[in-house]
Design an enzyme around this catalytic site. Structure first.
Site, PDB file in Angstrom:
ATOM      1  N   CYS A   4      67.163  52.642  64.818  1.00 22.09           N
ATOM      2  CA  CYS A   4      67.884  53.930  64.836  1.00 22.09           C
ATOM      3  C   CYS A   4      66.647  54.836  64.716  1.00 22.09           C
ATOM      4  O   CYS A   4      65.565  54.725  64.566  1.00 22.09           O
ATOM      5  CB  CYS A   4      68.692  53.919  63.673  1.00 22.09           C
ATOM      6  SG  CYS A   4      69.525  52.266  63.291  1.00 22.09           S
ATOM      7  N   ARG A  28      66.630  56.585  70.817  1.00 23.41           N
ATOM      8  CA  ARG A  28      66.249  55.461  69.726  1.00 23.41           C
ATOM      9  C   ARG A  28      67.805  54.766  69.566  1.00 23.41           C
ATOM     10  O   ARG A  28      67.862  53.777  68.823  1.00 23.41           O
ATOM     11  CB  ARG A  28      65.706  55.810  68.415  1.00 23.41           C
ATOM     12  CG  ARG A  28      64.563  56.459  68.568  1.00 23.41           C
ATOM     13  CD  ARG A  28      64.119  56.942  67.377  1.00 23.41           C
ATOM     14  NE  ARG A  28      63.676  55.689  66.345  1.00 23.41           N
ATOM     15  CZ  ARG A  28      62.408  55.242  66.654  1.00 23.41           C
ATOM     16  NH1 ARG A  28      61.567  55.761  67.271  1.00 23.41           N
ATOM     17  NH2 ARG A  28      62.127  54.094  65.769  1.00 23.41           N
ATOM     18  N   TRP A  77      71.709  52.452  66.487  1.00 26.40           N
ATOM     19  CA  TRP A  77      71.788  51.638  67.643  1.00 26.40           C
ATOM     20  C   TRP A  77      71.937  50.249  66.918  1.00 26.40           C
ATOM     21  O   TRP A  77      71.269  49.546  66.281  1.00 26.40           O
ATOM     22  CB  TRP A  77      70.471  51.425  68.501  1.00 26.40           C
ATOM     23  CG  TRP A  77      70.580  50.357  69.610  1.00 26.40           C
ATOM     24  CD1 TRP A  77      71.048  50.765  70.699  1.00 26.40           C
ATOM     25  CD2 TRP A  77      69.851  48.956  69.509  1.00 26.40           C
ATOM     26  NE1 TRP A  77      70.741  49.573  71.580  1.00 26.40           N
ATOM     27  CE2 TRP A  77      70.122  48.625  70.678  1.00 26.40           C
ATOM     28  CE3 TRP A  77      69.270  48.292  68.729  1.00 26.40           C
ATOM     29  CZ2 TRP A  77      69.660  47.139  71.150  1.00 26.40           C
ATOM     30  CZ3 TRP A  77      68.913  47.162  68.746  1.00 26.40           C
ATOM     31  CH2 TRP A  77      69.204  46.496  70.064  1.00 26.40           C
ATOM     32  N   ASN A 103      66.344  52.239  59.130  1.00 26.37           N
ATOM     33  CA  ASN A 103      66.049  51.910  60.378  1.00 26.37           C
ATOM     34  C   ASN A 103      65.259  50.330  60.170  1.00 26.37           C
ATOM     35  O   ASN A 103      64.300  50.387  59.451  1.00 26.37           O
ATOM     36  CB  ASN A 103      65.174  53.137  60.955  1.00 26.37           C
ATOM     37  CG  ASN A 103      64.524  52.014  62.434  1.00 26.37           C
ATOM     38  OD1 ASN A 103      65.251  51.183  63.003  1.00 26.37           O
ATOM     39  ND2 ASN A 103      63.555  52.649  62.843  1.00 26.37           N
ATOM     40  N   GLY A 104      65.850  49.160  60.775  1.00 28.18           N
ATOM     41  CA  GLY A 104      65.143  48.194  60.363  1.00 28.18           C
ATOM     42  C   GLY A 104      66.285  47.201  59.879  1.00 28.18           C
ATOM     43  O   GLY A 104      67.368  47.412  60.170  1.00 28.18           O
ATOM     44  N   GLU A 471      60.939  44.752  88.787  1.00 29.48           N
ATOM     45  CA  GLU A 471      61.060  46.097  88.006  1.00 29.48           C
ATOM     46  C   GLU A 471      62.365  46.617  88.579  1.00 29.48           C
ATOM     47  O   GLU A 471      63.002  47.374  88.161  1.00 29.48           O
ATOM     48  CB  GLU A 471      60.035  46.710  88.130  1.00 29.48           C
ATOM     49  CG  GLU A 471      59.926  48.336  87.633  1.00 29.48           C
ATOM     50  CD  GLU A 471      60.469  48.512  86.095  1.00 29.48           C
ATOM     51  OE1 GLU A 471      60.647  47.553  85.442  1.00 29.48           O
ATOM     52  OE2 GLU A 471      61.043  49.497  85.599  1.00 29.48           O
ATOM     53  N   LYS A 475      65.719  47.865  86.838  1.00 30.00           N
ATOM     54  CA  LYS A 475      66.151  49.293  86.677  1.00 30.00           C
ATOM     55  C   LYS A 475      67.752  49.328  87.036  1.00 30.00           C
ATOM     56  O   LYS A 475      68.435  49.947  86.632  1.00 30.00           O
ATOM     57  CB  LYS A 475      65.218  50.126  87.720  1.00 30.00           C
ATOM     58  CG  LYS A 475      65.113  51.595  87.198  1.00 30.00           C
ATOM     59  CD  LYS A 475      63.754  51.795  86.245  1.00 30.00           C
ATOM     60  CE  LYS A 475      63.930  50.883  85.027  1.00 30.00           C
ATOM     61  NZ  LYS A 475      62.573  50.878  84.456  1.00 30.00           N
ATOM     62  N   GLU A 478      70.151  47.927  84.692  1.00 23.44           N
ATOM     63  CA  GLU A 478      70.209  48.379  83.388  1.00 23.44           C
ATOM     64  C   GLU A 478      71.043  49.730  83.380  1.00 23.44           C
ATOM     65  O   GLU A 478      71.728  49.873  82.371  1.00 23.44           O
ATOM     66  CB  GLU A 478      68.989  48.376  82.791  1.00 23.44           C
ATOM     67  CG  GLU A 478      68.168  49.569  82.983  1.00 23.44           C
ATOM     68  CD  GLU A 478      66.612  49.956  82.438  1.00 23.44           C
ATOM     69  OE1 GLU A 478      66.979  49.926  81.047  1.00 23.44           O
ATOM     70  OE2 GLU A 478      65.942  50.124  82.940  1.00 23.44           O
ATOM     71  N   HIS A 494      64.622  28.211  96.747  1.00 22.52           N
ATOM     72  CA  HIS A 494      64.761  26.939  95.538  1.00 22.52           C
ATOM     73  C   HIS A 494      65.902  27.211  94.655  1.00 22.52           C
ATOM     74  O   HIS A 494      65.874  26.640  93.707  1.00 22.52           O
ATOM     75  CB  HIS A 494      63.361  26.838  94.733  1.00 22.52           C
ATOM     76  CG  HIS A 494      62.209  26.767  95.821  1.00 22.52           C
ATOM     77  ND1 HIS A 494      61.863  25.649  96.224  1.00 22.52           N
ATOM     78  CD2 HIS A 494      61.055  27.771  96.115  1.00 22.52           C
ATOM     79  CE1 HIS A 494      60.911  25.644  97.006  1.00 22.52           C
ATOM     80  NE2 HIS A 494      60.252  26.689  96.743  1.00 22.52           N
ATOM     81  N   LYS A 589      65.806  53.338  73.716  1.00 23.87           N
ATOM     82  CA  LYS A 589      64.463  53.676  74.368  1.00 23.87           C
ATOM     83  C   LYS A 589      63.394  52.782  73.395  1.00 23.87           C
ATOM     84  O   LYS A 589      62.422  52.496  74.005  1.00 23.87           O
ATOM     85  CB  LYS A 589      63.951  55.098  74.260  1.00 23.87           C
ATOM     86  CG  LYS A 589      62.913  55.763  75.145  1.00 23.87           C
ATOM     87  CD  LYS A 589      63.147  55.932  76.207  1.00 23.87           C
ATOM     88  CE  LYS A 589      61.744  56.046  77.145  1.00 23.87           C
ATOM     89  NZ  LYS A 589      61.903  55.447  78.536  1.00 23.87           N
TER      90      LYS A 589
END
Ligand code: F6R
Length: 594
Positions: A4, A28, A77, A103-104, A471, A475, A478, A494, A589
């Site tokens: 967070c 965050r 978050w 935060n954690g 990538e 992108k 998400e 395959h 982020k």
């Protein structure tokens, strides 16, 4: 518990200042937000809600915060415990006099919670964080606030950046840090704390970046840092905030993501402006050691391009390891002739930091590639190169991917003594891209009409563009929430070819280089099964149903070029599906939990 953003302020208009800072930390997490502030009666008032800081603003509209002389705030978050008002921070003790933001993850919270419950404490959330306030509450029976907090924090195991306030001690906030970031600053009549320097940079040029195991007493105009275990004073030198600490606004763009895609040419030029001594030191480390990249997500994709560059430009074989997997293989590969190149935009990704700590403990050297000066990664590495491309606010990495690639081109070329040549070429590429952006924006918008209704999309490429396909797919998925897979074109047959049928979108990244003929063969295999093929190429081909045209550039610069139209494609498809591309659901982020 969550990963967070936290802010704290002590001084006039504390609540307004803590809230203003919180807005810049929403990258965050934005599941829920809350604040605890001092009322004019000297009580602590907590207001919190599901939603982002604007939802909190609405809930605070009726509150008088003008007399607040301290405040702590939080944007969440969620990891453990659902998204609910009760689980939002700040959390209080049973009396409501102690408030805490965290935060954690407190790993021993279950044991602490049962112990506290057995002694009569009532819990009002499912979070691990709530134990902190109750621990302080118990200690306050026999000691002052600072000692009560010190003793409480010593009982915590896990990762944390904590700010705590107590209405009986309005002159001081306390803080502690282990693994999660926390920065402090103080000036005339105020002191502030935040998860990153951005909220602090408005009123201070420099700040103290707490280290793991630090405890801090935050008072108007003064900061005191103690060792959490011994209680002895520790000296922490202030660090000047980098230019990246200045918060940017969206300007005329509807979203940060679009603005940041348009910043790609500038990002290339800025990333190429490296301090010569640091670049030479990094190149020497690459020359003299075995190399492994450690990174996550988009930064891992940049590292995968880096692997090709080191190979093709520098003649050097190296590996790329997903940071969260690194601990499982480190034992057999890490020793003192290894260079770990840790690539992390934020410099705070917990998996990367853990990998770096393991590597360092086993004698390896660490080169950081990060956008955030003063970040945890920046500080623990032996050598650091900075992207210099300014803060990236959109959760999906765009310009920082481009900057990471640019820096890796420069590094690979410096390893073989061709730095100046590469710098010139990067400048040329950035000018070419400037002219291409409006066209890619338009074609991305057009193709989004077709893609927005699809259940899935497949991105294929070969060689150095294989990571570009990964990538492109990341992108796309998400921010659009459409399933997407990126893969080496040769891998299709395959297994994944079984999923291609009439109309399935296949985005083929297909430069006219040494991979061209074979990629086209793979494109034909999908076309034969009815795929709708979007070719992304410097060369039209009859196998493509649609073409995203890119300019001809030197072969190793193609990944840089292709990444940008794919960002536009994802952006427009997300917008068409009414998603907010700046804030994809469930993501944040800066991922400071493992
Ligand atoms: C995707 C994205 C993430 C990050 C990943 C690592 O668009 O941004 O995949 O790349 O979370 O973050 P950093 O680079 O900060 O370590």
């Amino acid at each position: 518990m969550p990963m967070c953003g936290i802010t704290g302020f002590i001084g006039n208009n504390a609540a307004a200042n803590a809230l203003e800072g919180l807005r810049t930390l929403e990258y965050r997490g934005y599941d829920s937000a809350g604040i605890a502030f001092a009322t004019k009666e000297g009580r602590i008032k907590v207001v919190k809600t599901v939603g982002d800081v604007s939802a909190l603003d609405k809930k605070l509209a009726a509150e008088d915060m003008s007399a607040s002389n301290f405040a702590i705030a939080h944007t969440r978050w969620a990891t453990h415990g659902g998204v609910s008002d009760a689980n939002a921070h700040p959390h209080t003790d049973c009396t409501g006099k102690v408030a805490v933001v965290h935060n954690g993850i407190i790993e021993n919270f279950q044991a602490l919670r049962s112990e506290l419950t057995s002694r009569g404490h009532n819990f009002s959330s499912e979070t691990d964080s709530e134990v902190i306030g109750h621990l302080i509450e118990e200690n306050l029976r026999t000691m002052g606030f600072v000692d009560a907090a010190l003793a409480a924090f010593r009982r915590l195991e896990g990762s944390y950046a904590i700010l705590a306030a107590y209405e009986g001690s309005p002159d001081a906030l306390v803080a502690a840090k282990n693994q999660s970031p926390l920065v402090l600053s103080a000036g005339d009549g105020f002191a502030a704390a935040a998860s990153d320097p951005v909220p602090l940079a408005k009123c201070s040029k420099e700040g103290l970046f707490l280290e793991d195991g630090d405890f801090a007493i935050i008072k108007k105009g003064s900061l005191e840092v103690l060792d959490l275990r011994t209680g002895k004073k520790v000296g922490r030198k202030p660090i000047v905030f980098g230019t990246g600490s200045v918060f940017s606004d969206k300007q005329e763009y509807p979203h940060f993501m679009l603005k940041e895609i348009y910043e790609a040419p500038a990002a290339i030029r800025l990333a190429a402006m490296q301090e010569p001594a640091a670049l030479e030191k990094a190149a020497r480390l690459v020359r003299e050691n075995r190399v492994v990249f450690v990174a996550c997500g988009t930064s891992r994709h940049a590292s995968l391009v880096g692997r090709y560059l080191f190979n093709r430009i520098g003649g050097k074989f190296c590996e790329v390891v997903v940071a969260s997997e690194f601990p499982y293989i480190a034992k057999n590969i890490v020793d003192d002739d290894l260079l770990v190149i840790a690539v992390s935009q934020s410099g705070e990704t917990a998996d990367v930091i853990e990998g770096v700590k393991i590597a360092k403990a086993r004698g390896a050297k660490v080169l950081a590639i990060t956008n955030v000066v003063g970040s945890s990664l920046d500080r623990i590495s032996d050598c650091a190169l900075h992207l210099n491309c300014g803060p990236e606010i959109g959760v999906a990495a765009t310009k920082t991917f481009v900057a990471q690639l640019s820096l890796l081109y420069l590094l690979a070329s410096t390893v073989v003594g061709k730095k100046d040549d590469e710098k010139r070429k990067l400048d040329e590429v950035s000018r070419i891209l400037e002219n291409s952006l409006p066209g890619w924006d338009a074609v991305g918008r057009k193709l989004s009409q077709r893609l927005a209704k699809e259940p899935a999309a497949y991105f294929i490429a070969r060689g150095p563009n294989f990571p570009t396909a990964l990538e492109g797919a990341l992108k796309f998925k998400e921010i659009t929430y459409i399933h997407a897979e990126g893969m080496a074109a040769g891998e299709l047959k395959h297994g994944t070819l079984a999923l291609i049928s009439k109309g399935t979108p296949v985005i083929a990244i297909c430069p006219n280089d040494y991979t061209h003929a074979e990629t086209i063969s793979n494109v034909m295999e999908t076309a034969a099964r009815g795929a709708f093929v979007i070719g992304c190429s410097d060369e039209p081909n009859s196998a493509f149903d649609e073409l995203i045209a890119v300019p001809k550039v030197e072969e190793h610069h193609f990944p840089l070029v292709f990444s940008i139209p794919l960002q536009f494609l994802a952006y427009h498809t997300a917008v068409l599906r009414k998603n907010n591309p700046d804030r994809p659901r469930n993501l944040a982020k800066s991922v400071t939990v493992k």
